[in-house]
Design a protein around this motif. Structure first.
Motif, short mmCIF file in Angstrom:
data_model
loop_
_atom_site.label_atom_id
_atom_site.label_comp_id
_atom_site.label_asym_id
_atom_site.label_seq_id
_atom_site.Cartn_x
_atom_site.Cartn_y
_atom_site.Cartn_z
N PRO A 43 0.95 -1.09 -0.05
CA PRO A 43 0.10 0.03 0.07
C PRO A 43 0.96 1.23 -0.12
O PRO A 43 1.89 1.49 0.69
CB PRO A 43 -0.88 -0.30 1.22
CG PRO A 43 -0.51 -1.68 1.67
CD PRO A 43 0.49 -1.92 1.07
N VAL A 44 0.46 2.24 -0.68
CA VAL A 44 1.08 3.62 -0.68
C VAL A 44 -0.06 4.44 -0.23
O VAL A 44 -1.09 4.45 -0.42
CB VAL A 44 1.79 3.88 -2.25
CG1 VAL A 44 2.91 2.70 -2.43
CG2 VAL A 44 0.50 4.09 -3.24
N ASP A 73 -6.33 -1.05 -0.05
CA ASP A 73 -5.56 -1.56 -0.76
C ASP A 73 -4.59 -0.41 -1.02
O ASP A 73 -3.35 -0.77 -1.13
CB ASP A 73 -6.11 -1.80 -2.43
CG ASP A 73 -6.70 -0.59 -3.08
OD1 ASP A 73 -7.25 0.47 -2.04
OD2 ASP A 73 -6.98 -0.43 -4.17
N ASN A 74 -4.79 0.98 -0.68
CA ASN A 74 -3.92 2.17 -0.53
C ASN A 74 -4.33 2.86 0.65
O ASN A 74 -5.39 2.56 1.14
CB ASN A 74 -3.67 2.93 -1.76
CG ASN A 74 -2.96 1.90 -2.73
OD1 ASN A 74 -1.79 1.38 -2.51
ND2 ASN A 74 -3.44 1.52 -3.92
N ASP A 75 -3.47 3.69 1.02
CA ASP A 75 -4.13 4.68 2.11
C ASP A 75 -4.35 6.04 1.33
O ASP A 75 -3.56 6.85 1.27
CB ASP A 75 -2.67 5.01 2.94
CG ASP A 75 -3.00 6.12 4.21
OD1 ASP A 75 -4.01 6.04 4.29
OD2 ASP A 75 -2.13 6.29 4.84
N TYR A 76 -5.55 6.14 1.18
CA TYR A 76 -6.25 7.09 0.56
C TYR A 76 -6.62 8.22 1.55
O TYR A 76 -7.37 8.04 2.56
CB TYR A 76 -7.15 6.86 -0.27
CG TYR A 76 -7.33 5.58 -1.28
CD1 TYR A 76 -6.60 5.84 -2.64
CD2 TYR A 76 -7.61 4.32 -1.11
CE1 TYR A 76 -6.47 4.88 -3.48
CE2 TYR A 76 -7.47 3.29 -2.07
CZ TYR A 76 -6.78 3.73 -3.12
OH TYR A 76 -6.61 2.48 -4.22
N ASN A 254 4.56 4.80 -8.90
CA ASN A 254 3.56 3.82 -8.30
C ASN A 254 2.29 3.56 -9.40
O ASN A 254 1.18 4.02 -9.22
CB ASN A 254 2.69 4.87 -7.27
CG ASN A 254 3.66 5.02 -6.00
OD1 ASN A 254 4.11 4.07 -5.25
ND2 ASN A 254 4.21 6.26 -5.88
N ALA A 257 -0.84 1.92 -8.04
CA ALA A 257 -1.78 2.66 -7.17
C ALA A 257 -2.52 3.59 -8.11
O ALA A 257 -3.82 3.83 -7.65
CB ALA A 257 -0.66 3.57 -6.42
#
Length: 343
Positions: A43-44, A73-76, A254, A257
């Motif tokens: 995760p980004v 899935d990512n750090d939104y 990314n 992402a």
């Protein structure tokens, strides 16, 4: 509304975005990526900014799913601002990764940063409408001899209106008069007090707000449809209000992402267009526009998620129209092919 550690929503200011930003479509395109990112992808952080108004409306389901903890899935994170000049420096200083901005601002940022941003999706087609008190305008030709009250002189509303008029054989200053006002409300006031041959060019969701105050205001022409109507031969442009851009460096580092973001965005746009009442409530919860206004305006806001080659065709043509009228409207030149992510 619950905001957890993954999502910080900043509502900056109470005013609505300017007409050049205002915007909402009806169809969502599949994102450019053909495959979902790997389940074990690291995760980004994906920091996203959007403008109050239609350019943010398509994101509301995405934001609510993050708030609910359903997307990990990512750090939104999301922040919503009132004006584009609040977002521009954030992009330049790498304070955000993805931003929903006016289409011409995206081109300007590309030129000013020497390719530092790419467009990943068209998120809002045109939101401009010709309105009247009466029932005399059924085609662009019916504007001949009339005065059009409008705001947005020297910006994309002027260029879009002039393009549609010229393509229909009407010359501003000869066949039709445009009287420029500083605010949309002034256009409505002028329309109400005008005698006879006058109309107003207004954006959604302001049209809905104006009709709530005066139910005699009738939408006569959808300028997005009129733009499409004059496309001939190889012309494939669309009237476009807003797009989503990504910092080029972030996209290079990314790509998974970015593709995941686009997949969630497309799903969010589908939800907004197919579940108007529920989407309107989310729009109100996030203080973008009041829910009762959003419910009536959303179907006319042209919120979309157009990506890839279709995005490139429509947007490059639109930016070329703007550049023909005033190159500075797109930052001096139409962006090169590297501007279009996934195309």
């Amino acid at each position: 509304m619950r905001v957890d550690r993954r999502t910080f929503l900043k509502i900056a200011g109470a005013g609505s975005a300017s007409l050049a930003l205002a915007a909402c479509g009806t169809t969502a395109q599949e994102p450019a990526a053909e495959e979902e990112p790997a389940a074990d992808a690291e995760p980004v952080a994906v920091r996203t900014a959007a403008l109050k108004g239609p350019t943010a409306m398509g994101l509301v389901r995405f934001m609510s799913e993050v708030d609910a903890g359903n997307l990990a899935d990512n750090d939104y994170t999301f922040e919503i601002y009132a004006a584009p000049d609040e977002i521009t420096p954030l992009i330049a200083k790498e304070g955000v990764d993805i931003a929903a901005v006016p289409a011409n601002l995206a081109a300007t940022l590309y030129n000013k940063t020497e390719g530092g941003v790419r467009v990943i999706a068209i998120n809002t087609l045109g939101v401009l409408y010709i309105c009247e008190l009466g029932d005399t305008v059924r085609s662009v030709e019916d504007l001949r001899g009339k005065t059009i009250y409008a705001s947005g002189k020297g910006s994309t509303p002027e260029y879009g209106l002039q393009y549609v008029l010229e393509k229909n054989g009407l010359t501003v200053g000869e066949d039709v008069t445009i009287e420029w006002k500083s605010e949309h409300a002034e256009c409505v006031q002028a329309l109400a007090t005008a005698e006879g041959e006058a109309v107003a060019m207004l954006p959604q969701p302001f049209v809905t707000t104006a009709q709530a105050q005066n139910d005699k205001i009738r939408v006569a022409l959808d300028l997005t449809e009129e733009w499409d109507r004059v496309q001939t031969g190889d012309e494939t442009s669309s009237m476009i209000t807003g797009v989503a851009v990504v910092r080029s460096a972030f996209a290079d580092e990314n790509p998974a992402a970015v593709d995941a973001f686009l997949a969630h965005y497309a799903e969010s746009v589908d939800f907004v267009n197919e579940n108007v009442a529920d989407a309107a409530q989310l729009v109100g919860d996030y203080d973008i526009v009041p829910a009762h206004v959003a419910e009536k305006a959303l179907p006319e806001c042209n919120i979309v998620c157009v990506t890839g080659e279709d995005m490139k065709e429509r947007l490059s043509g639109y930016l070329a129209v703007l550049a023909d009228q005033n190159a500075e409207a797109v930052g001096g030149a139409v962006p090169g092919d590297d501007f279009y992510y996934g195309a």
